[in-house]
Design a protein around this motif. Structure first.
Motif, PDB file in Angstrom:
ATOM      1  N   LYS A   1      26.038 -30.550   3.643  1.00 23.33           N
ATOM      2  CA  LYS A   1      25.361 -29.271   3.798  1.00 23.33           C
ATOM      3  C   LYS A   1      25.279 -28.589   2.441  1.00 23.33           C
ATOM      4  CE  LYS A   1      26.613 -28.342   8.614  1.00 23.33           C
ATOM      5  NZ  LYS A   1      27.236 -27.382   9.532  1.00 23.33           N
ATOM      6  N   ARG A   2      24.211 -27.851   2.247  1.00 23.33           N
ATOM      7  CA  ARG A   2      23.999 -27.222   0.949  1.00 23.33           C
ATOM      8  C   ARG A   2      24.056 -25.698   1.087  1.00 23.33           C
ATOM      9  NH1 ARG A   2      20.463 -31.534   1.430  1.00 23.33           N
ATOM     10  NH2 ARG A   2      20.680 -33.135  -0.183  1.00 23.33           N
ATOM     11  N   PRO A   3      24.600 -25.010   0.081  1.00 21.63           N
ATOM     12  CA  PRO A   3      24.667 -23.555   0.166  1.00 21.63           C
ATOM     13  C   PRO A   3      23.325 -22.911  -0.169  1.00 21.63           C
ATOM     14  CG  PRO A   3      25.623 -24.306  -1.886  1.00 21.63           C
ATOM     15  CD  PRO A   3      25.271 -25.544  -1.119  1.00 21.63           C
ATOM     16  N   ILE A   4      22.982 -21.861   0.556  1.00 24.06           N
ATOM     17  CA  ILE A   4      21.847 -21.021   0.209  1.00 24.06           C
ATOM     18  C   ILE A   4      22.336 -19.579   0.143  1.00 24.06           C
ATOM     19  CG2 ILE A   4      20.186 -22.565   1.302  1.00 24.06           C
ATOM     20  CD1 ILE A   4      19.946 -20.536   3.576  1.00 24.06           C
ATOM     21  N   VAL A   5      21.596 -18.743  -0.584  1.00 27.67           N
ATOM     22  CA  VAL A   5      21.992 -17.354  -0.814  1.00 27.67           C
ATOM     23  C   VAL A   5      21.030 -16.446  -0.045  1.00 27.67           C
ATOM     24  CG1 VAL A   5      22.463 -15.593  -2.531  1.00 27.67           C
ATOM     25  CG2 VAL A   5      22.818 -18.003  -3.086  1.00 27.67           C
ATOM     26  N   LEU A   6      21.607 -15.528   0.750  1.00 27.54           N
ATOM     27  CA  LEU A   6      20.811 -14.583   1.534  1.00 27.54           C
ATOM     28  C   LEU A   6      21.042 -13.165   1.014  1.00 27.54           C
ATOM     29  CD1 LEU A   6      21.566 -15.928   5.139  1.00 27.54           C
ATOM     30  CD2 LEU A   6      19.759 -16.631   3.577  1.00 27.54           C
ATOM     31  N   ASP A   7      19.990 -12.429   0.843  1.00 26.93           N
ATOM     32  CA  ASP A   7      20.089 -11.013   0.486  1.00 26.93           C
ATOM     33  C   ASP A   7      20.280 -10.211   1.767  1.00 26.93           C
ATOM     34  OD1 ASP A   7      18.728  -8.236   0.232  1.00 26.93           O
ATOM     35  OD2 ASP A   7      19.075  -8.853  -1.829  1.00 26.93           O
ATOM     36  N   TRP A   8      21.300  -9.341   1.789  1.00 30.43           N
ATOM     37  CA  TRP A   8      21.486  -8.510   2.979  1.00 30.43           C
ATOM     38  C   TRP A   8      21.190  -7.053   2.628  1.00 30.43           C
ATOM     39  CZ3 TRP A   8      25.052  -4.580   2.709  1.00 30.43           C
ATOM     40  CH2 TRP A   8      26.064  -4.703   1.759  1.00 30.43           C
ATOM     41  N   SER A   9      20.649  -6.355   3.579  1.00 35.95           N
ATOM     42  CA  SER A   9      20.307  -4.951   3.387  1.00 35.95           C
ATOM     43  C   SER A   9      20.341  -4.249   4.737  1.00 35.95           C
ATOM     44  CB  SER A   9      18.924  -4.818   2.737  1.00 35.95           C
ATOM     45  OG  SER A   9      17.947  -5.476   3.515  1.00 35.95           O
ATOM     46  N   ILE A  10      20.335  -2.910   4.663  1.00 32.22           N
ATOM     47  CA  ILE A  10      20.381  -2.104   5.880  1.00 32.22           C
ATOM     48  C   ILE A  10      18.947  -1.866   6.355  1.00 32.22           C
ATOM     49  CG2 ILE A  10      21.211   0.010   6.932  1.00 32.22           C
ATOM     50  CD1 ILE A  10      23.397  -1.792   5.843  1.00 32.22           C
ATOM     51  N   GLY A  11      18.639  -2.321   7.564  1.00 28.61           N
ATOM     52  CA  GLY A  11      17.328  -2.097   8.149  1.00 28.61           C
ATOM     53  C   GLY A  11      16.230  -2.816   7.391  1.00 28.61           C
ATOM     54  N   ASN A  12      14.992  -2.401   7.630  1.00 29.90           N
ATOM     55  CA  ASN A  12      13.839  -2.997   6.965  1.00 29.90           C
ATOM     56  C   ASN A  12      12.921  -1.941   6.347  1.00 29.90           C
ATOM     57  OD1 ASN A  12      12.831  -1.865   9.260  1.00 29.90           O
ATOM     58  ND2 ASN A  12      11.989  -3.761  10.126  1.00 29.90           N
ATOM     59  N   LYS A  13      13.487  -0.766   6.032  1.00 28.93           N
ATOM     60  CA  LYS A  13      12.710   0.306   5.424  1.00 28.93           C
ATOM     61  C   LYS A  13      13.342   0.714   4.116  1.00 28.93           C
ATOM     62  CE  LYS A  13      11.048   2.257   9.828  1.00 28.93           C
ATOM     63  NZ  LYS A  13      10.980   3.463  10.682  1.00 28.93           N
ATOM     64  N   SER A  14      12.537   1.288   3.216  1.00 32.49           N
ATOM     65  CA  SER A  14      13.033   1.753   1.932  1.00 32.49           C
ATOM     66  C   SER A  14      13.751   3.089   2.099  1.00 32.49           C
ATOM     67  CB  SER A  14      11.872   1.892   0.950  1.00 32.49           C
ATOM     68  OG  SER A  14      10.945   2.846   1.419  1.00 32.49           O
ATOM     69  N   CYS A  15      14.402   3.540   1.024  1.00 35.88           N
ATOM     70  CA  CYS A  15      15.181   4.782   1.073  1.00 35.88           C
ATOM     71  C   CYS A  15      14.310   5.986   1.441  1.00 35.88           C
ATOM     72  CB  CYS A  15      15.861   5.012  -0.278  1.00 35.88           C
ATOM     73  SG  CYS A  15      17.113   3.776  -0.691  1.00 35.88           S
ATOM     74  N   LYS A  16      13.103   6.044   0.905  1.00 39.35           N
ATOM     75  CA  LYS A  16      12.257   7.213   1.172  1.00 39.35           C
ATOM     76  C   LYS A  16      11.730   7.230   2.602  1.00 39.35           C
ATOM     77  CE  LYS A  16       7.940   5.121  -0.454  1.00 39.35           C
ATOM     78  NZ  LYS A  16       6.820   5.248  -1.403  1.00 39.35           N
ATOM     79  N   ASP A  17      11.731   6.053   3.271  1.00 39.31           N
ATOM     80  CA  ASP A  17      11.229   5.986   4.644  1.00 39.31           C
ATOM     81  C   ASP A  17      12.321   6.180   5.680  1.00 39.31           C
ATOM     82  OD1 ASP A  17       9.005   3.310   3.644  1.00 39.31           O
ATOM     83  OD2 ASP A  17       8.674   5.486   3.668  1.00 39.31           O
ATOM     84  N   VAL A  18      13.586   6.276   5.237  1.00 34.91           N
ATOM     85  CA  VAL A  18      14.706   6.464   6.171  1.00 34.91           C
ATOM     86  C   VAL A  18      15.125   7.929   6.125  1.00 34.91           C
ATOM     87  CG1 VAL A  18      17.054   5.795   6.732  1.00 34.91           C
ATOM     88  CG2 VAL A  18      15.455   4.093   5.865  1.00 34.91           C
ATOM     89  N   PRO A  19      15.108   8.644   7.241  1.00 36.59           N
ATOM     90  CA  PRO A  19      15.456  10.082   7.222  1.00 36.59           C
ATOM     91  C   PRO A  19      16.863  10.335   6.712  1.00 36.59           C
ATOM     92  CG  PRO A  19      14.390   9.461   9.293  1.00 36.59           C
ATOM     93  CD  PRO A  19      14.700   8.181   8.578  1.00 36.59           C
ATOM     94  N   SER A  20      17.834   9.560   7.173  1.00 38.25           N
ATOM     95  CA  SER A  20      19.230   9.786   6.777  1.00 38.25           C
ATOM     96  C   SER A  20      19.921   8.449   6.559  1.00 38.25           C
ATOM     97  CB  SER A  20      19.955  10.595   7.860  1.00 38.25           C
ATOM     98  OG  SER A  20      19.863   9.927   9.110  1.00 38.25           O
ATOM     99  N   PRO A  21      19.943   7.932   5.314  1.00 40.87           N
ATOM    100  CA  PRO A  21      20.663   6.683   5.028  1.00 40.87           C
ATOM    101  C   PRO A  21      22.148   6.815   5.365  1.00 40.87           C
ATOM    102  CG  PRO A  21      19.225   7.299   3.209  1.00 40.87           C
ATOM    103  CD  PRO A  21      19.262   8.475   4.142  1.00 40.87           C
ATOM    104  N   ILE A  22      22.802   5.686   5.612  1.00 44.07           N
ATOM    105  CA  ILE A  22      24.192   5.699   6.055  1.00 44.07           C
ATOM    106  C   ILE A  22      25.169   5.731   4.894  1.00 44.07           C
ATOM    107  CG2 ILE A  22      23.579   4.432   8.128  1.00 44.07           C
ATOM    108  CD1 ILE A  22      24.830   1.954   6.758  1.00 44.07           C
ATOM    109  N   CYS A  23      24.715   6.101   3.696  1.00 43.13           N
ATOM    110  CA  CYS A  23      25.583   6.109   2.524  1.00 43.13           C
ATOM    111  C   CYS A  23      26.640   7.211   2.654  1.00 43.13           C
ATOM    112  CB  CYS A  23      24.759   6.308   1.250  1.00 43.13           C
ATOM    113  SG  CYS A  23      23.460   5.074   1.034  1.00 43.13           S
TER     114      CYS A  23
END
Length: 725
Positions: free
Chosen positions: A229-251
């Motif tokens: 088996k070979r390793p692959i790298v996945l990018d993880w992020s919160i949701g599928n919207k940018s910061c300006k499109d999210v009313p209240s980010p969970i930061c």
């Protein structure tokens, strides 16, 4: 372990540490005690709530199995988690295979990469799309619009090449390409290049093993073993919207939101002066005493160790307080600083002078070394014997001409190098400077010999070699500059260098001029026959009058007088490559004839030689054309194949069909059955003269009255006029 303690543990770790395990081995559950939020471990003894869909990690503590993540309905082994880098490394086996190991007879196997839709993950740009095998070509497509996202071609001449390709991925037995960001799903197609070029049979020494296409971590080098088996790298992020499109980010309270560069959503990071997990509602930052408490400093207040003190400007001393001594000038410090600053300036000036001299001496030695390695002594010998009719440039001259090879001066990129537009000083002559990607140090003598021969070639349809520069690691060649782009741009690009499409008369003239140039190279006019080896529409330049100029001799080879061919490593462009040369590695003058036949088809059809937007055998234009010529009513089949606008412009199908028949002879699989370039040039020139005379006779005939036309003395007509009557 409680939920609060689980979240607090990452705060006790250094902020720069974001890797938990050695990528070479999988840890058991016991080694995964500290997991960064929003990731959390679920097991039969844990009831950790799901903070966000897709971030749950699964572990069987009874067997101490490796940590896994649920993607696409399957649990996948986790190799590494990074909070600061925002990526997740996992082990997968999603390879597409065919060959002797294939379980299906399909010549074009298809498959899918890991399906990440519905998860907070996307493929990271650190991944490389990799192909292992011989004569294999793989492409990765976007399933929504069919666009090609990535792909590459792996060549092999023998099975030993395939074995050598397993140690490094350089295009022989193995190839790699980058993978674009923000993609969660893609399809893979694996092709056989020999099937595309209609090879009669596969070599048995290439049928061992199988071809394989897959995605893997670009930092890994264990792609040679297909069983692991070979390793692959996945990018993880919160949701599928940018910061300006999210009313209240969970930061958290002392964190800010930023958009993921490779993923689809956003992530959080700590503000300057704070550290810890930016997703938690906790803070361990030091309070600025100067900011939140009153002070009586006269200049600057500084916080330190939970307290504050008053500082004085440089060159002064005292307690810095308004109600105290304050800050007074220190003359001794001023004298010391002035003296020290003067000495420092003197030392820096002397040091900078020595540094510049050492750098210049190092550059002179490097230029001399490159000049000798690139055959400078041999070229000087040719100059002294008056056998070199071009100019030897210095690297400084070419750097001034191209503004240090500025990207804005790039006019073309190819498989063998980059071409820059330059202006020579002081005369202001505009030239094209070719900077090759590599040079074979074992073939330096042959390279110099070819440069000397090309410098002697003077032909109106061949780009003139003005000189060269040998002071760089890879030699630079200087050609005359052709301003109107390439034939490929005029035929296939929407924004063409000139207005309007190329007419039938112009295309016939370009074909005749190109044939004359290649015939000149093949004959003994240059003392030794030259085979271009990469004839294609992208290497045919057009000046402001649309006069053809054959260019790019980076792959050219000389054929000695006493030989009919030379054996070389196969090079060229897919779609133009001679199939006989591809199979035997024996380069002859007839290889250029085949490639020129493909160029004729481009002029007749205004289509690209190879296009994956077409289906079946239609993808390869030469193969489809030969099939049309083999039909019972070949004339009808060819007319359907050609550009109808050209037939209309020619006013009759006869000259267009004549050029098509000539292209058919040039595309013979057997090189012995192809005409020479001299024969091709003579036939095209005759067709062009006939077309010009026919047009003149039509104009003359249209201007005559019917009675006068009947009274024309037939003995006054030439042969072409009689044929028209």
């Amino acid at each position: 372990m409680s939920l609060i303690s689980l979240f607090l543990l990452p705060w006790l770790l250094p902020s720069s540490s974001s890797t938990f395990i050695d990528p070479g081995a999988l840890f058991g559950c016991s080694e995964w005690e500290n997991v960064f939020y929003p990731f959390g471990i679920r097991s039969e003894h844990s009831t950790l709530h799901e903070p966000y869909s897709g971030f749950d990690l699964y572990c069987n503590s009874s067997t101490n199995s490796s940590l896994k993540v649920l993607i696409g309905g399957s649990l996948i082994d986790v190799v590494e988690i990074s909070l600061k880098g925002g990526y997740l490394s996992v082990l997968v086996d999603h390879a597409i295979r065919f060959g002797s190991c294939s379980r299906t007879s399909d010549r074009t196997p298809k498959g899918n990469l890991l399906d990440l839709r519905g998860t907070p993950y996307a493929f990271h740009t650190r991944n490389k799309f990799t192909v292992l095998g011989c004569d294999a070509m793989a492409t990765v497509r976007d399933p929504l619009n069919g666009d090609i996202l990535s792909g590459c071609v792996a060549f092999c001449v023998s099975y030993a090449d395939k074995q050598r390709g397993q140690s490094h991925c350089s295009g022989v037995g193995c190839c790699q390409d980058v993978f674009p960001p923000r993609h969660q799903y893609a399809t893979v197609e694996l092709h056989s290049i020999r099937n595309l070029t209609k090879s009669m049979e596969l070599r048995t020494n290439l049928s061992e093993g199988c071809n394989e296409a897959f995605l893997m971590d670009g930092n890994e080098s264990s792609y040679a073993d297909p069983s692991i088996k070979r390793p692959i790298v996945l990018d993880w992020s919160i949701g599928n919207k940018s910061c300006k499109d999210v009313p209240s980010p969970i930061c958290g309270p002392n964190a800010s939101c930023y958009n993921s560069s490779d993923g689809l959503g956003y992530r959080c990071k700590c503000n300057d002066g704070y550290e810890g997990n930016p997703y938690l509602d906790l803070q361990f930052a030091e309070i600025d005493q100067c900011k939140y408490h009153e002070h009586n400093c006269s200049w600057k207040c500084q916080s330190k160790g939970g307290r504050y003190h008053c500082a004085c400007p440089p060159g002064t001393k005292g307690d810095g307080k308004k109600d105290g001594v304050g800050c007074t000038r220190d003359t001794y410090i001023e004298i010391g600083l002035g003296t020290g600053l003067a000495l420092l300036v003197i030392l820096l000036t002397i040091g900078f002078w020595f540094f510049c001299e050492l750098k210049k001496r190092k550059q002179r030695k490097l230029k001399l070394k490159n000049f000798l390695q690139n055959g400078g002594l041999l070229l000087r010998q040719y100059v002294s014997e008056n056998q070199f009719f071009a100019r030897i440039f210095t690297i400084e001259e070419l750097e001034r001409a191209t503004d240090n090879f500025n990207e804005k001066n790039v006019v073309g990129r190819g498989g063998y190098g980059t071409v820059y537009r330059g202006t020579l000083l002081p005369d202001g002559e505009v030239v094209a400077i070719k900077k090759s990607k590599f040079v074979d140090e074992t073939q330096i003598e042959q390279f110099i010999n070819e440069v000397v021969i090309l410098s002697k070639i003077t032909h109106r349809n061949v780009v003139k070699l003005l000189g060269c520069c040998l002071e760089t690691h890879v030699p630079l060649l200087v050609y005359e500059f052709i301003s109107n782009g390439t034939l490929s741009q005029h035929l296939h690009e929407q924004k063409r260098p000139t207005s309007g499409r190329l007419s039938w008369e112009t295309r016939l003239r370009i074909a005749a001029e190109t044939a004359r140039a290649l015939a000149f190279l093949h004959c003994k006019a240059a003392s030794v026959p030259v085979v271009h080896r990469d004839v294609k529409s992208a290497n045919i330049l057009l000046d402001e009058n649309c006069t053809a100029k054959v260019s790019d001799f980076g792959a050219s080879r000389l054929i000695p007088m006493n030989q009919t061919h030379v054996t070389t490593l196969v090079q060229g462009t897919i779609g133009y490559l001679d199939p006989e040369y591809f199979q035997t590695s024996q380069l002859t003058e007839k290889s250029d004839v085949y490639s020129f036949g493909v160029v004729l088809l481009e002029l007749l059809t205004t289509e690209k030689p190879l296009s994956f937007s077409r289906v079946g055998t239609v993808r390869n234009m030469a193969s489809h054309f030969l099939e049309c010529m083999e039909e019972k009513d070949s004339r009808v089949g060819v007319l359907e194949f050609l550009d109808r606008q050209l037939v209309w412009e020619a006013r009759t199908a006869l000259p267009v069909l004549a050029v098509a028949q000539l292209a058919r002879r040039c595309l013979n699989w057997n090189g012995e059955d192809r005409p020479t370039m001299t024969e091709v040039a003579i036939e095209l020139s005759a067709l062009r003269r006939l077309a010009m005379q026919s047009e003149e006779w039509r104009d003359r005939r249209s201007s005559m009255s019917p009675r006068r036309l009947d009274a024309v003395d037939e003995s006054m007509l030439n042969e072409e006029d009689r044929l028209l009557l």
